[in-house]
Design a protein around this motif. Structure first.
Motif, PDB file in Angstrom:
ATOM      1  N   PHE A 106       0.838  -1.191   0.000  1.00 54.66           N
ATOM      2  CA  PHE A 106       0.000   0.000   0.000  1.00 54.66           C
ATOM      3  C   PHE A 106       0.880   1.252   0.000  1.00 54.66           C
ATOM      4  N   GLU A 107       2.142   1.128  -0.423  1.00 53.24           N
ATOM      5  CA  GLU A 107       2.998   2.306  -0.398  1.00 53.24           C
ATOM      6  C   GLU A 107       2.479   3.373  -1.358  1.00 53.24           C
ATOM      7  N   ASP A 108       2.568   4.610  -0.902  1.00 58.16           N
ATOM      8  CA  ASP A 108       2.120   5.774  -1.672  1.00 58.16           C
ATOM      9  C   ASP A 108       0.614   5.785  -1.942  1.00 58.16           C
ATOM     10  N   ALA A 109      -0.140   4.893  -1.308  1.00 57.08           N
ATOM     11  CA  ALA A 109      -1.596   4.909  -1.469  1.00 57.08           C
ATOM     12  C   ALA A 109      -2.179   6.143  -0.781  1.00 57.08           C
ATOM     13  N   LYS A 110      -3.292   6.634  -1.290  1.00 53.94           N
ATOM     14  CA  LYS A 110      -3.895   7.839  -0.745  1.00 53.94           C
ATOM     15  C   LYS A 110      -5.282   7.516  -0.193  1.00 53.94           C
ATOM     16  N   PHE A 111      -5.417   7.703   1.121  1.00 54.03           N
ATOM     17  CA  PHE A 111      -6.714   7.557   1.780  1.00 54.03           C
ATOM     18  C   PHE A 111      -7.174   8.965   2.172  1.00 54.03           C
ATOM     19  N   GLY A 112      -8.358   9.343   1.761  1.00 54.92           N
ATOM     20  CA  GLY A 112      -8.852  10.687   2.050  1.00 54.92           C
ATOM     21  C   GLY A 112      -9.433  10.783   3.451  1.00 54.92           C
ATOM     22  N   LYS A 113     -10.190  11.833   3.666  1.00 53.74           N
ATOM     23  CA  LYS A 113     -10.820  12.064   4.955  1.00 53.74           C
ATOM     24  C   LYS A 113     -11.853  10.984   5.234  1.00 53.74           C
ATOM     25  N   GLY A 114     -11.684  10.289   6.361  1.00 56.63           N
ATOM     26  CA  GLY A 114     -12.578   9.195   6.714  1.00 56.63           C
ATOM     27  C   GLY A 114     -11.826   8.090   7.423  1.00 56.63           C
ATOM     28  N   ILE A 115     -12.538   7.218   8.087  1.00 60.77           N
ATOM     29  CA  ILE A 115     -11.932   6.123   8.842  1.00 60.77           C
ATOM     30  C   ILE A 115     -11.356   5.078   7.886  1.00 60.77           C
ATOM     31  N   VAL A 116     -10.171   4.572   8.242  1.00 61.16           N
ATOM     32  CA  VAL A 116      -9.541   3.475   7.499  1.00 61.16           C
ATOM     33  C   VAL A 116      -9.499   2.261   8.421  1.00 61.16           C
ATOM     34  N   LEU A 117     -10.202   1.190   8.037  1.00 61.24           N
ATOM     35  CA  LEU A 117     -10.332   0.009   8.893  1.00 61.24           C
ATOM     36  C   LEU A 117      -9.614  -1.196   8.301  1.00 61.24           C
ATOM     37  N   PHE A 118      -8.706  -1.759   9.116  1.00 61.63           N
ATOM     38  CA  PHE A 118      -8.099  -3.054   8.805  1.00 61.63           C
ATOM     39  C   PHE A 118      -8.247  -3.962  10.025  1.00 61.63           C
ATOM     40  N   GLU A 119      -9.346  -3.843  10.731  1.00 67.35           N
ATOM     41  CA  GLU A 119      -9.549  -4.610  11.953  1.00 67.35           C
ATOM     42  C   GLU A 119      -9.714  -6.095  11.658  1.00 67.35           C
ATOM     43  N   CYS A 120      -9.064  -6.923  12.510  1.00 67.49           N
ATOM     44  CA  CYS A 120      -9.172  -8.388  12.400  1.00 67.49           C
ATOM     45  C   CYS A 120      -8.785  -8.877  11.000  1.00 67.49           C
ATOM     46  N   THR A 121      -7.844  -8.211  10.398  1.00 70.58           N
ATOM     47  CA  THR A 121      -7.377  -8.572   9.059  1.00 70.58           C
ATOM     48  C   THR A 121      -6.163  -9.474   9.165  1.00 70.58           C
ATOM     49  N   GLY A 122      -6.085 -10.476   8.298  1.00 67.49           N
ATOM     50  CA  GLY A 122      -4.979 -11.425   8.335  1.00 67.49           C
ATOM     51  C   GLY A 122      -3.981 -11.163   7.216  1.00 67.49           C
ATOM     52  N   PHE A 123      -2.696 -11.090   7.583  1.00 72.89           N
ATOM     53  CA  PHE A 123      -1.625 -10.911   6.609  1.00 72.89           C
ATOM     54  C   PHE A 123      -0.663 -12.090   6.715  1.00 72.89           C
ATOM     55  N   GLY A 124      -0.114 -12.514   5.581  1.00 68.85           N
ATOM     56  CA  GLY A 124       0.751 -13.688   5.551  1.00 68.85           C
ATOM     57  C   GLY A 124       2.206 -13.380   5.872  1.00 68.85           C
ATOM     58  N   LYS A 125       3.103 -14.246   5.358  1.00 72.06           N
ATOM     59  CA  LYS A 125       4.526 -14.129   5.662  1.00 72.06           C
ATOM     60  C   LYS A 125       5.232 -13.064   4.828  1.00 72.06           C
ATOM     61  N   GLY A 126       4.579 -12.598   3.799  1.00 73.23           N
ATOM     62  CA  GLY A 126       5.192 -11.590   2.938  1.00 73.23           C
ATOM     63  C   GLY A 126       5.264 -10.225   3.604  1.00 73.23           C
ATOM     64  N   ARG A 127       6.045  -9.342   3.029  1.00 74.22           N
ATOM     65  CA  ARG A 127       6.217  -7.990   3.546  1.00 74.22           C
ATOM     66  C   ARG A 127       4.940  -7.184   3.376  1.00 74.22           C
ATOM     67  N   VAL A 128       4.548  -6.471   4.411  1.00 76.64           N
ATOM     68  CA  VAL A 128       3.385  -5.583   4.360  1.00 76.64           C
ATOM     69  C   VAL A 128       3.898  -4.152   4.494  1.00 76.64           C
ATOM     70  N   THR A 129       3.664  -3.351   3.496  1.00 75.23           N
ATOM     71  CA  THR A 129       4.213  -1.999   3.528  1.00 75.23           C
ATOM     72  C   THR A 129       3.161  -0.941   3.260  1.00 75.23           C
ATOM     73  N   PHE A 130       3.156   0.049   4.145  1.00 76.97           N
ATOM     74  CA  PHE A 130       2.352   1.256   3.980  1.00 76.97           C
ATOM     75  C   PHE A 130       3.279   2.468   3.908  1.00 76.97           C
ATOM     76  N   GLU A 131       4.486   2.260   3.420  1.00 77.07           N
ATOM     77  CA  GLU A 131       5.451   3.350   3.357  1.00 77.07           C
ATOM     78  C   GLU A 131       4.931   4.487   2.477  1.00 77.07           C
TER      79      GLU A 131
END
Length: 412
Positions: A99-124
């Motif tokens: 999710f690098e360089d992704a743009k989320f506007g005004k509003g709640i961003v929910l990733f509650e109870c979300t499952g991620f695997g062994k790969g790299r997770v990036t919000f840089e």
């Protein structure tokens, strides 16, 4: 014509069919993903979702499933104004989630109870608008990084999460905008990095399970906190945890900084608690005892803060000691029985009171006093004895505070 989805290696956001299925809801998307192979890549990088948002309504991607072994990319995607939810979604697999360089506007961003695997997770470098970001109860098996993410006003909550790899919140942009930053009750199997951030709240790392080093280098609490002069009742506990982690890292100066804010928070919280206790008392006598006790405790604590910042400052008690010595010098010289203004004798006598606990200081005191008042001892004004006693006690306390500051400054 039947399409063999198993042969497709990529689900692309540029493909109209794939994009329509993604916006159609959980059931249709999950069925669409099921038709593809487990190693299929999902690539929605650069997609402008804002053009397909109905007003400022929510983008609800809750419960979405993604290929088990393929990577998923929303890099540089634009979600526009409004809430975005990936709650209960599954990014399980060995592929990365981007999710690098992704743009989320005004509003709640929910990733509650979300499952991620062994790969790299990036919000840089991802941009979050005002409204809050929530990862409560999510599980990450690999590396997670939010480095240089741009934050808006609101909360950033990762409570009750499980992190299996290295986690980085290093150098967040506009971290001072956050009203709350919490990793409470989360577990970390590898290192955690929250360095190079300035918060206008107290980061909450209480009840966290930490098995490796936590980097808090150059992490600071803004001087503007608390914004409205009102500490949260949990601030003392949060600061105590931060102080504990700083001491474990041998960052004693940072631990002292947290200690100062902790003491101020506890003073405020104690005062608020005592005020409530006074209101609940039935008799005036009990109210008065509680009030007087709290006044004494509060002002002693406040004086300790003002004079030496709870043992951190060397300059403040040093300047106070110099000021006290000069004032007493002028008084001693003015009260002298000599025909002129004996400033040098007044100064020597004042300095001797500063070091009255040293044997040489006591002998100098007697000699200088004879020069200030070359007459019978009983003719020495009582104010000199009273002032000498007061100056001796105050000087001893200030010298002690200077020593405490030196000890804290050069602690190894």
């Amino acid at each position: 014509m039947n399409t063999n989805y198993k042969e497709r290696k990529t689900i692309s956001g540029k493909d109209k069919e794939a994009f329509d299925e993604f916006l159609a809801g959980k059931e249709r998307w999950n069925a669409y993903v099921e038709k593809h192979g487990d190693d299929t890549t999902v690539d929605f990088s650069g997609v402008d979702f804002s053009k397909h948002r109905k007003g400022k309504g929510e983008f609800n991607f809750s419960g979405y499933l993604f290929p088990k072994n393929g990577s998923v990319s929303f890099a540089s995607a634009n979600f526009g104004e409004g809430a975005v939810s990936f709650k209960d979604s599954r990014f399980y697999g060995n592929g990365g989630v981007y999710f690098e360089d992704a743009k989320f506007g005004k509003g709640i961003v929910l990733f509650e109870c979300t499952g991620f695997g062994k790969g790299r997770v990036t919000f840089e470098r991802a941009q979050f608008g005002n409204g809050g970001v929530y990862f409560n109860g999510s599980a990450f098996m690999g590396v997670v990084t939010f480095r240089h993410s741009r934050l808006g006003e609101g909360d950033f909550i990762c409570d009750y999460c499980e992190f299996g790899g290295h986690v980085s919140f290093e150098s967040l942009k506009f971290s001072e905008r956050l009203s709350k930053f919490s990793l409470r009750h989360s577990s970390f199997d590898k290192s955690l990095d929250i360095s190079d951030n300035t918060f206008n709240c107290i980061p909450d790392l209480t009840n966290t399970k930490l098995t490796n080093q936590v980097s808090l280098d150059r992490m600071e609490i803004s001087d503007d906190y608390p914004r409205e002069g009102d500490f949260n009742k949990s601030d003392g506990e949060r600061l105590c945890r931060l102080k504990e982690l700083s001491e474990a890292n041998k960052s004693y100066q940072q631990a002292l900084d947290f200690h100062v804010i902790e003491m101020r928070a506890k003073r405020y919280i104690r005062m608020r608690g005592k005020q409530d206790k006074i209101k609940n008392q039935n008799t005036k006598g009990k109210k008065l005892r509680i009030y007087l006790g709290e006044i004494l405790h509060r002002y002693l604590d406040k004086i300790f803060d003002i004079v030496c910042i709870y043992g951190q400052s060397i300059i403040r008690p040093g300047l106070s000691l110099i000021g006290l010595t000069i004032v007493c010098t002028l008084i001693y010289a003015n009260e002298s029985s000599l025909d002129y203004f004996p400033l040098e004798y007044g100064f020597l006598y004042s300095v001797s009171q500063v070091f009255s606990f040293v044997p040489a200081g006591r002998s100098i005191t007697i000699g200088i006093l004879d020069k200030l008042f070359p007459c019978e001892p009983q003719q020495i004004p009582d104010v000199i004895y009273s002032l000498s006693l007061i100056q001796g006690v105050l000087s001893f306390l200030l010298v002690f505070l200077i020593g405490l500051g030196l000890r804290n400054r050069f602690r190894l």
